[in-house]
Design an enzyme around this catalytic site. Structure first.
Site, mmCIF file in Angstrom:
data_model
loop_
_atom_site.group_PDB
_atom_site.id
_atom_site.type_symbol
_atom_site.label_atom_id
_atom_site.label_comp_id
_atom_site.label_asym_id
_atom_site.label_seq_id
_atom_site.Cartn_x
_atom_site.Cartn_y
_atom_site.Cartn_z
ATOM 1 N N ASP A 36 0.897 -1.295 0.055
ATOM 2 C CA ASP A 36 -0.062 0.046 -0.075
ATOM 3 C C ASP A 36 0.911 1.285 -0.057
ATOM 4 O O ASP A 36 1.970 1.226 0.417
ATOM 5 C CB ASP A 36 -0.877 -0.161 1.244
ATOM 6 N N ARG A 41 -0.913 2.311 7.039
ATOM 7 C CA ARG A 41 -1.866 0.964 6.968
ATOM 8 C C ARG A 41 -1.196 -0.499 7.049
ATOM 9 O O ARG A 41 -1.687 -1.357 7.718
ATOM 10 C CB ARG A 41 -2.498 1.028 5.586
ATOM 11 N N THR A 91 -11.451 3.857 -5.618
ATOM 12 C CA THR A 91 -11.756 4.397 -6.936
ATOM 13 C C THR A 91 -12.805 5.440 -6.483
ATOM 14 O O THR A 91 -14.215 5.004 -6.709
ATOM 15 C CB THR A 91 -12.389 3.280 -7.775
ATOM 16 N N PHE A 225 -28.558 -2.938 -8.169
ATOM 17 C CA PHE A 225 -29.705 -3.669 -7.804
ATOM 18 C C PHE A 225 -29.979 -3.771 -6.520
ATOM 19 O O PHE A 225 -31.266 -3.699 -6.039
ATOM 20 C CB PHE A 225 -29.585 -5.041 -8.531
ATOM 21 N N CYS A 275 -19.466 2.365 -1.405
ATOM 22 C CA CYS A 275 -19.896 2.029 -2.628
ATOM 23 C C CYS A 275 -21.195 2.171 -3.168
ATOM 24 O O CYS A 275 -21.031 2.407 -4.425
ATOM 25 C CB CYS A 275 -19.305 0.290 -2.693
ATOM 26 N N LYS A 278 -21.602 5.622 -4.641
ATOM 27 C CA LYS A 278 -20.505 5.971 -5.679
ATOM 28 C C LYS A 278 -20.680 5.026 -6.968
ATOM 29 O O LYS A 278 -20.491 5.652 -8.131
ATOM 30 C CB LYS A 278 -19.086 5.607 -5.017
HETATM 31 P P1 NAD Z 1 -9.985 1.572 0.717
HETATM 32 O O1 NAD Z 1 -9.559 2.944 0.774
HETATM 33 O O2 NAD Z 1 -10.023 0.829 2.228
HETATM 34 O O3 NAD Z 1 -8.455 0.835 0.252
HETATM 35 C C1 NAD Z 1 -7.886 1.072 -0.758
HETATM 36 C C2 NAD Z 1 -6.339 1.258 -0.566
HETATM 37 O O4 NAD Z 1 -5.426 1.496 -1.619
HETATM 38 C C3 NAD Z 1 -5.862 2.228 0.390
HETATM 39 O O5 NAD Z 1 -5.242 1.813 1.859
HETATM 40 C C4 NAD Z 1 -4.707 3.316 -0.329
HETATM 41 O O6 NAD Z 1 -3.732 3.850 0.357
HETATM 42 C C5 NAD Z 1 -4.433 2.267 -1.367
HETATM 43 N N1 NAD Z 1 -3.714 3.021 -2.620
HETATM 44 C C6 NAD Z 1 -4.199 3.777 -3.438
HETATM 45 N N2 NAD Z 1 -3.357 4.256 -4.297
HETATM 46 C C7 NAD Z 1 -2.562 3.296 -4.319
HETATM 47 C C8 NAD Z 1 -1.150 3.181 -4.975
HETATM 48 N N3 NAD Z 1 -1.072 3.506 -6.122
HETATM 49 N N4 NAD Z 1 -0.235 2.000 -4.723
HETATM 50 C C9 NAD Z 1 -0.550 1.201 -3.568
HETATM 51 N N5 NAD Z 1 -1.690 1.503 -2.936
HETATM 52 C C10 NAD Z 1 -2.671 2.503 -3.249
HETATM 53 O O7 NAD Z 1 -10.868 0.881 -0.279
HETATM 54 P P2 NAD Z 1 -11.620 -0.514 -0.163
HETATM 55 O O8 NAD Z 1 -13.105 -0.261 0.499
HETATM 56 O O9 NAD Z 1 -10.799 -1.622 0.111
HETATM 57 O O10 NAD Z 1 -11.982 -0.468 -1.785
HETATM 58 C C11 NAD Z 1 -11.105 -0.662 -3.067
HETATM 59 C C12 NAD Z 1 -11.781 -1.092 -4.110
HETATM 60 O O11 NAD Z 1 -12.848 -2.301 -3.815
HETATM 61 C C13 NAD Z 1 -12.922 0.029 -4.612
HETATM 62 O O12 NAD Z 1 -12.889 0.226 -5.994
HETATM 63 C C14 NAD Z 1 -14.135 -0.465 -4.121
HETATM 64 O O13 NAD Z 1 -15.288 -0.089 -4.830
HETATM 65 C C15 NAD Z 1 -14.024 -1.809 -4.074
HETATM 66 N N6 NAD Z 1 -15.174 -2.847 -3.422
HETATM 67 C C16 NAD Z 1 -15.268 -2.202 -1.968
HETATM 68 C C17 NAD Z 1 -15.928 -3.136 -0.909
HETATM 69 C C18 NAD Z 1 -15.959 -2.822 0.455
HETATM 70 O O14 NAD Z 1 -16.600 -3.452 0.952
HETATM 71 N N7 NAD Z 1 -15.187 -1.761 0.845
HETATM 72 C C19 NAD Z 1 -16.424 -4.321 -1.406
HETATM 73 C C20 NAD Z 1 -16.489 -4.659 -2.972
HETATM 74 C C21 NAD Z 1 -15.518 -4.065 -3.700
HETATM 75 C C1 UGA Z 2 -22.441 -3.819 -0.514
HETATM 76 C C2 UGA Z 2 -22.898 -5.030 -1.342
HETATM 77 O O1 UGA Z 2 -23.612 -5.620 -0.674
HETATM 78 C C3 UGA Z 2 -21.557 -6.062 -1.777
HETATM 79 O O2 UGA Z 2 -21.993 -7.241 -2.379
HETATM 80 C C4 UGA Z 2 -20.565 -5.003 -2.364
HETATM 81 O O3 UGA Z 2 -19.379 -5.836 -2.811
HETATM 82 C C5 UGA Z 2 -20.229 -3.810 -1.596
HETATM 83 O O4 UGA Z 2 -21.411 -3.128 -1.245
HETATM 84 C C6 UGA Z 2 -19.195 -2.974 -2.220
HETATM 85 O O5 UGA Z 2 -19.138 -3.043 -3.405
HETATM 86 O O6 UGA Z 2 -18.582 -2.144 -1.595
HETATM 87 P P1 UGA Z 2 -21.822 -3.277 1.911
HETATM 88 O O7 UGA Z 2 -21.789 -1.728 1.395
HETATM 89 O O8 UGA Z 2 -20.628 -3.565 2.638
HETATM 90 O O9 UGA Z 2 -21.935 -4.147 0.765
HETATM 91 O O10 UGA Z 2 -22.895 -3.566 2.679
HETATM 92 P P2 UGA Z 2 -24.538 -3.892 2.508
HETATM 93 O O11 UGA Z 2 -24.853 -5.184 3.427
HETATM 94 O O12 UGA Z 2 -24.642 -4.167 1.188
HETATM 95 O O13 UGA Z 2 -25.131 -2.651 3.120
HETATM 96 C C7 UGA Z 2 -25.165 -1.330 2.365
HETATM 97 C C8 UGA Z 2 -25.958 -0.510 3.169
HETATM 98 O O14 UGA Z 2 -27.480 -0.745 3.070
HETATM 99 C C9 UGA Z 2 -26.051 -0.545 4.659
HETATM 100 O O15 UGA Z 2 -26.097 0.880 5.277
HETATM 101 C C10 UGA Z 2 -27.248 -1.130 5.074
HETATM 102 O O16 UGA Z 2 -27.727 -0.757 6.477
HETATM 103 C C11 UGA Z 2 -28.220 -0.736 4.127
HETATM 104 N N1 UGA Z 2 -29.240 -1.809 4.034
HETATM 105 C C12 UGA Z 2 -28.875 -2.926 3.660
HETATM 106 C C13 UGA Z 2 -30.422 -1.508 4.297
HETATM 107 O O17 UGA Z 2 -30.922 -0.334 4.734
HETATM 108 N N2 UGA Z 2 -31.488 -2.457 4.356
HETATM 109 C C14 UGA Z 2 -31.279 -3.713 3.760
HETATM 110 O O18 UGA Z 2 -32.405 -4.513 3.742
HETATM 111 C C15 UGA Z 2 -30.146 -4.017 3.440
#
Ligand code: NAD
Ligand code: UGA
Length: 464
Positions: A36, A41, A91, A225, A275, A278
């Site tokens: 990272d 971190r 992102t 969705f 997410c 966004k």
């Molecule tokens: P995050 O902010 O927690 O982690 C991203 C990390 O990437 C940070 O620690 C940052 O310092 C690092 N970073 C940025 N630029 C960098 C570089 N050039 N080199 C090395 N490290 C670098 O984000 P996240 O929640 O882990 O999400 C990451 C991606 O996954 C996003 O695109 C998000 O949409 C997707 N995603 C997130 C979730 C989730 O539940 N948080 C679930 C599914 C998909």
């Molecule tokens: C969501 C998706 O569920 C994951 O599949 C996906 O990978 C992720 O986004 C992502 O791309 O970051 P997350 O945001 O971690 O996961 O959590 P969810 O369980 O989806 O809840 C999202 C929000 O919706 C929360 O604030 C939750 O309280 C709310 N929610 C969820 C409701 O208000 N009602 C519901 O019935 C379900």
């Protein structure tokens, strides 16, 4: 020990850390390294206080860290040494220039692509794990194709579907794993490499493959969705409040239709998290970019209903408490965007707390895991905010409770004890519909759920 495969993940966040921990755990003969740009971190991943709270994560880390899972600061060296590179950088929504407030900000992504190019001395498979606009792989390939000599890069899309709070369960037993690639010989070979990794613990019928653009788009659409279901049920909760229908009863009746299904029909204060908003805005931007205005408007309405739901909740607090909150103490129960996480990114609690402070209420925030992030989110905001972990101490002396996160512990609170310690008349706004409303009403609270009739002791309001 000689490892069979060497896997790198760039980005040690909520996705990078847990998803690589699971790969390391399930594939002990693979060496997995996570890097990272944020050295703190990395240090936190190497400490006893992990930067991410996820049930079950610490156990997996303890079993793998230092054996076949490593968190490292030296990004350039790691790129040189690894053959399979996941990219899991953030992102976020762009805040400037064209597409500001809608499009994805791809600066971190592009920086990573250039870094991979500059530091590679051998061919590599580069895997998009971050959520990206459809066609991003094309941009990545354009950069990577600048490589000289015999080095070649195969780009795959392998979006992550884990939800926070259940990440370890979701990663260990996913509904599906999606792998998109070009349907060329080398694209298919790279795809098979990744299929082989997941096959170590995911049944083959759950590993689905597609062309690369379908994989990229599927991730945005899956989130859209899911968010749409939350907005659908929340929009109906507003109608329930006008008609004395009960949103839980409506959700049950609708969800029992197997074509609809019962999940994601829990009405509340709206979706948060880093997410949903966004990714929908990103989808809206893509639709507008391709001239599909009606489609863009349709998806944008999902975000608008989410904002409306939070405004309604706030208006209900203000209206029920005689249209003034000045000097009143309001205890916020839960600041995380959902239960079982300390993550507060885009949490509805941030917006609601700011609105309450603007009305000059005094805020006491309680949360078992998110107080540090809450203090960070509210740094510099004007007004009185206190952070108290124990919910009983937080509620004592308050005029109202507002439940903003569905933590299980709030279901089990001793509301009799809490009621006794509060200023009367005591108000309870259940933004997640998780407590026994009738019981709390009987204890003396004026109770305001979402999408159900209010239970108030005031003579002028309707009681049921
Ligand atoms: P995050 O902010 O927690 O982690 C991203 C990390 O990437 C940070 O620690 C940052 O310092 C690092 N970073 C940025 N630029 C960098 C570089 N050039 N080199 C090395 N490290 C670098 O984000 P996240 O929640 O882990 O999400 C990451 C991606 O996954 C996003 O695109 C998000 O949409 C997707 N995603 C997130 C979730 C989730 O539940 N948080 C679930 C599914 C998909
Ligand atoms: C969501 C998706 O569920 C994951 O599949 C996906 O990978 C992720 O986004 C992502 O791309 O970051 P997350 O945001 O971690 O996961 O959590 P969810 O369980 O989806 O809840 C999202 C929000 O919706 C929360 O604030 C939750 O309280 C709310 N929610 C969820 C409701 O208000 N009602 C519901 O019935 C379900």
């Amino acid at each position: 020990m000689k490892f069979k495969k060497k896997i790198l993940c760039i980005g040690a966040g909520y996705v990078g850390g847990p998803s690589m921990a699971i790969i390391a755990y399930k594939c002990p003969d693979c060496k997995v390294t996570v890097v990272d740009i944020n050295p703190e971190r990395i240090d936190a991943w190497n400490s006893n206080e992990l930067p991410v709270y996820e049930p079950g994560l610490d156990k997996i880390i303890k079993k793998t860290r230092g054996k076949n899972l490593f968190f490292a600061r030296d990004i350039e060296k790691q790129i040189k040494e690894n053959d399979i590179i996941f990219v899991s950088v953030n992102t976020p929504t762009k805040t400037f220039g064209t597409g500001a407030g809608m499009a994805a900000d791809l600066q971190y992504w592009e920086k990573t692509a250039r870094q991979i190019l500059e530091n590679s001395q051998s061919s590599k498979i580069v895997i998009e794990k971050s959520t990206l606009p459809v066609k991003t792989a094309l941009a990545m390939e354009k950069i990577l194709n600048l490589a000289k000599g015999k080095i070649r890069f195969d780009v795959l899309s392998n979006p992550e579907f884990l939800a926070e709070g259940t990440a370890i369960e979701d990663l260990g037993n996913p509904d599906r794993v999606l792998i998109g690639s070009h349907e060329t010989r080398s694209g298919l070979k790279a795809r098979q490499e990744l299929v082989d990794i997941y096959s170590r613990w995911v049944p083959s019928e759950k590993i689905i493959t597609s062309n690369i653009w379908s994989a990229e788009l599927s991730k945005l659409v899956a989130n859209a969705f899911l968010a749409q279901r939350v907005s659908s049920i929340n929009s109906i909760s507003a109608l329930c409040e006008k008609t004395d229908a009960d949103i839980s009863e409506v959700a049950k009746a609708v969800g029992m239709d197997s074509r609809v299904g019962s999940k994601f029909l829990q009405a509340g204060i709206g979706f948060g998290g880093s997410c949903f908003k966004k990714d929908i805005l990103n989808l809206v931007y893509l639709c507008s970019y391709y001239g599909l205005k009606e489609v863009a408007d349709y998806w944008e309405s999902v975000v608008k209903i989410n904002e409306y739901q939070q405004d309604r909740f706030m208006a209900n607090i203000l209206g029920s408490m005689f249209n003034t909150l000045v000097g009143k103490k309001i205890c916020i129960l839960g600041f995380a965007f959902k239960a079982n996480t300390g993550d507060t990114r885009e949490s509805p609690a941030i917006y609601i707390t700011r609105k309450l402070l603007a009305e000059h209420a005094e805020i006491i925030i309680s949360d078992p895991k998110a107080l540090k992030n809450a203090a960070f989110d509210l740094a510099g905001v004007k007004g009185s905010v206190k952070y108290v972990e124990d919910p009983y101490s937080a509620a004592a002396g308050c005029h109202a409770l507002a439940i903003l996160t569905d933590w299980d512990l709030y279901r089990k609170l001793d509301f009799r004890k809490i009621y006794k310690s509060m200023v009367k008349p005591a108000f309870l706004f259940d933004g997640r519909n998780i407590i026994d409303h009738k019981k709390c009403f009987a204890l003396g609270f004026n109770v305001y759920p979402i999408g159900k009739p209010a239970l108030s002791h005031f003579k002028t309001e309707n009681n049921s």
